[in-house]
Design an enzyme around this catalytic site. Structure first.
Site, PDB file in Angstrom:
ATOM      1  N   ARG A  38       0.838  -1.203   0.000  1.00 24.43           N
ATOM      2  CA  ARG A  38       0.000   0.000   0.000  1.00 24.43           C
ATOM      3  C   ARG A  38       0.872   1.252   0.000  1.00 24.43           C
ATOM      4  NH1 ARG A  38      -3.618   0.061   5.034  1.00 24.43           N
ATOM      5  NH2 ARG A  38      -4.741  -1.544   3.843  1.00 24.43           N
ATOM      6  N   ARG A  73      -1.747   6.983   9.788  1.00 25.00           N
ATOM      7  CA  ARG A  73      -1.702   6.434   8.434  1.00 25.00           C
ATOM      8  C   ARG A  73      -1.894   7.536   7.402  1.00 25.00           C
ATOM      9  NH1 ARG A  73      -4.456   0.416   8.644  1.00 25.00           N
ATOM     10  NH2 ARG A  73      -3.266  -0.398  10.432  1.00 25.00           N
ATOM     11  N   LYS A 118      -3.865   1.657  15.070  1.00 24.38           N
ATOM     12  CA  LYS A 118      -3.834   2.572  13.933  1.00 24.38           C
ATOM     13  C   LYS A 118      -4.542   3.878  14.271  1.00 24.38           C
ATOM     14  CE  LYS A 118      -7.711  -0.022  12.016  1.00 24.38           C
ATOM     15  NZ  LYS A 118      -8.111  -0.900  10.904  1.00 24.38           N
ATOM     16  N   LYS A 135      -6.217   7.401  12.275  1.00 25.08           N
ATOM     17  CA  LYS A 135      -6.629   7.918  10.972  1.00 25.08           C
ATOM     18  C   LYS A 135      -7.006   9.389  11.056  1.00 25.08           C
ATOM     19  CE  LYS A 135      -8.156   3.390   9.361  1.00 25.08           C
ATOM     20  NZ  LYS A 135      -9.257   2.574   8.793  1.00 25.08           N
ATOM     21  N   CYS A 147     -14.920  -3.073   0.308  1.00 25.58           N
ATOM     22  CA  CYS A 147     -13.557  -3.512   0.653  1.00 25.58           C
ATOM     23  C   CYS A 147     -13.179  -4.693  -0.236  1.00 25.58           C
ATOM     24  CB  CYS A 147     -13.496  -3.899   2.123  1.00 25.58           C
ATOM     25  SG  CYS A 147     -14.386  -5.428   2.502  1.00 25.58           S
ATOM     26  N   CYS A 194      -8.071 -11.061   1.833  1.00 21.34           N
ATOM     27  CA  CYS A 194      -8.102 -10.466   3.167  1.00 21.34           C
ATOM     28  C   CYS A 194      -8.308 -11.551   4.214  1.00 21.34           C
ATOM     29  CB  CYS A 194      -9.206  -9.419   3.270  1.00 21.34           C
ATOM     30  SG  CYS A 194      -9.307  -8.679   4.921  1.00 21.34           S
ATOM     31  N   CYS A 224     -16.606  -8.178   6.320  1.00 18.13           N
ATOM     32  CA  CYS A 224     -16.528  -8.506   7.746  1.00 18.13           C
ATOM     33  C   CYS A 224     -16.901  -7.250   8.522  1.00 18.13           C
ATOM     34  CB  CYS A 224     -15.117  -8.982   8.115  1.00 18.13           C
ATOM     35  SG  CYS A 224     -13.912  -7.648   8.307  1.00 18.13           S
ATOM     36  N   CYS A 237     -13.722  -1.535   6.949  1.00 20.56           N
ATOM     37  CA  CYS A 237     -12.766  -0.822   6.095  1.00 20.56           C
ATOM     38  C   CYS A 237     -13.446   0.125   5.114  1.00 20.56           C
ATOM     39  CB  CYS A 237     -11.904  -1.820   5.328  1.00 20.56           C
ATOM     40  SG  CYS A 237     -10.740  -2.710   6.372  1.00 20.56           S
TER      41      CYS A 237
END
Length: 556
Positions: free
Chosen positions: A68, A137, A206, A208, A427, A433, A472, A476
């Site tokens: 990424r 990120r 993480k 954001k 996603c 994944c 899921c 995302c």
């Protein structure tokens, strides 16, 4: 927290010598995968080890890596875009994916090609550093190239400034990916080095960021750990409303987890904003949960403390009090698709990229079309939070030729698509994944075909009904805030959320659970029938569902 056992990942980070671990040794081994410790550390370097479930043979896993790129504000040059396309062809699965956080992802890279891929990205002046992992990120920002005022340029400059400010300072990344094996011997560790913002173990989870305007929340700032709402008066940015504690992930097995939208905490001037952001990150660094990663996002710290206590701690770290937020709030959102004037005599063109996947498949040859356009015209591009792309700086005289090239390659223009399809995202989910329990990207086109048919059936084809799908509950594709959220619950079955909106201001509610994919549209049809007959003037679908509520919607 001192008397509780920290999560295993905390130990891995602490022992890694600032993200080195044994990654270099692992890259030299013949095994197709890396160790479990390096699996975690590689995220900070911008890559996830994955297993393609479609390619498993005899029970053995088929390992590859997703790489990424971190691209602040989604701004890329033609050369950088073309370089990513070349790399996906040479080392990946021959597709390039635009993420819903304005980055690029190359899928299917085998371990032996990982270093060449990451080095190639850096040679184009992009980077994968901190695109993943327990750090700040990619810094999202409205990508629209409007040049008739300085507002957008200043917002995008802030995204870049913040990205540089919060990037990890360890040299482990350059040592691992950008140093030749026969070149200068790299250091095992940096003497007396300390990450100035993150410290030895980086963040608990993480983090954001997003920057947007009240009239155009195109990067969903309420879903971010830290959202900045740009406040403009008399054509000038005077500062930012600071929203804290958004986050989309949840774990159904842990009922205490939840998706959340950010809370309006304070206002900061343009001169204050970087230092205030640093104070917020450091509070999360020092007080976020490092015992259970399911509760490590900042939204749980704010939930446990309350906003007042959290703000007081931020002010302590910053060294001054902060005023209440400006009364301005989000009012709308724009997908930036189609033709627009830039304000400098040039045009920009927003191109919808379904689920962000740039590929050549049959008569649909988007990858080739992009190559043709970028090689011929050399324009810069921008990536959007709805997984689309923008071509910038177009001479009006070239408009017809560009449209012709797109149509020749089977690419639909914005006016040929429904608003719902333009505002839909998903996603990747299966097959790569590791968190996916069911399909998302691969079935989303057919789901949207059915959805467009549903809207047409009820005379609602012109309505903007946003649909986000994930494989899921980790969220995302931000499925908890749109008009309709489809969240994978089991193989072939989804939880349907209603009552969010395109502006991303609230979390929807569960309307139906464990709905088979083929029954999604039939399950929603009665709701759209009621919406058509009961809505208020100019009331959006999600706003109607929110007003009516679950009990009324499910009443016989």
């Amino acid at each position: 927290m001192a008397d509780k056992k920290l999560s295993k990942v905390e130990g891995i980070k602490g022992d890694s010598q600032y993200l080195r671990g044994s990654i270099k040794e692992d890259l030299l081994s013949d095994a197709p995968q890396v160790s479990s410790d390096n699996f975690q550390l590689l995220k900070f370097h911008g890559t996830y080890q994955q297993d393609n479930r479609d390619e498993r043979k005899g029970g053995s896993k088929s390992y590859s890596f997703m790489v990424r790129s971190r691209i602040p504000g989604g701004k890329v040059t033609a050369a950088q875009f073309l370089a990513e396309l070349d790399l996906c062809d040479k080392y990946g699965n021959e597709t390039l994916r635009i993420t819903d956080r304005q980055g690029f992802q190359i899928h299917g890279v085998v371990k032996g090609d990982l270093k060449s891929t990451i080095r190639g990205i850096n040679e184009s002046k992009l980077s994968t550093l901190s695109a993943c992992g327990d750090v700040c990120r990619n810094f999202m920002c409205c990508p629209a190239p409007h040049h008739n005022s300085p507002i957008h340029d200043e917002m995008q400059a802030l995204a870049k400034k913040l990205a540089m400010h919060f990037a990890p300072k360890s040299t482990a990344y350059s040592e691992t990916w950008l140093t030749d094996e026969d070149g200068e011997k790299t250091k095992v560790a940096e003497v007396n080095f300390v990450e100035p913002i993150y410290g030895k173990t980086y963040l608990p989870r993480k983090f954001k960021f997003g920057i947007a305007l009240p009239e155009d929340n195109c990067v969903d700032i309420y879903t971010q750990d830290l959202g900045l709402m740009t406040i403009v008066e008399d054509g000038k940015i005077i500062g930012y409303n600071i929203l804290v504690g958004g986050g989309q992930g949840m774990t159904p097995a842990k009922k205490e987890t939840f998706p959340a939208v950010g809370k309006r905490m304070a206002f900061a001037t343009t001169e204050q904003i970087v230092e205030v952001c640093e104070a917020i990150v450091k509070v999360q660094r020092d007080f976020g949960d490092r015992v259970d990663r399911k509760f490590a996002r900042m939204k749980y710290l704010i939930h446990n403390w309350g906003l007042e206590k959290f703000k007081a701690k931020v002010e302590e770290y910053y060294g001054a009090s902060l005023p209440e937020p400006h009364p301005t709030d989000v009012t709308d959102v724009d997908d930036h698709m189609g033709w627009h004037e830039q304000g400098d005599g040039k045009l920009f063109l927003g191109i919808n990229v379904e689920n962000g996947r740039i590929k050549d498949e049959g008569d649909f040859r988007l990858k080739t079309a992009i190559r043709v356009l970028l090689n011929k015209y050399g324009m810069d591009a921008r990536l959007t939070a709805l997984q689309g792309m923008i071509l910038c700086d177009i001479d009006p005289a070239d408009k017809a030729d560009i449209e012709s090239i797109l149509k020749e390659h089977g690419i639909a223009l914005a006016d040929d698509l429904s608003l719902s399809r333009r505002y839909s995202i998903s996603c990747p989910a299966l097959p790569t994944c590791g968190l996916a329990v069911t399909e998302s990207e691969r079935i989303m086109p057919s789901v949207m075909d059915d959805f467009d048919g549903l809207l047409k059936e009820h005379g609602l084809s012109e309505e903007r009904v946003t649909v986000h799908m994930t494989g899921c509950p980790n969220g995302c594709a931000r499925p908890y805030t749109p008009d309709v959220g489809l969240v994978g619950k089991a193989r072939g079955k989804y939880t349907i959320y209603l009552g969010g909106n395109a502006q991303g201001l609230r979390i929807g509610f569960i309307y139906a659970d464990m709905v088979p994919q083929e029954e999604i549209v039939s399950t929603l049809s009665p709701v759209f029938a009621r919406y058509k007959s009961e809505r208020n003037e100019d009331e959006a679908f999600g706003d109607y569902c929110h007003r009516i509520g679950l009990e009324a919607l499910t009443a016989e």
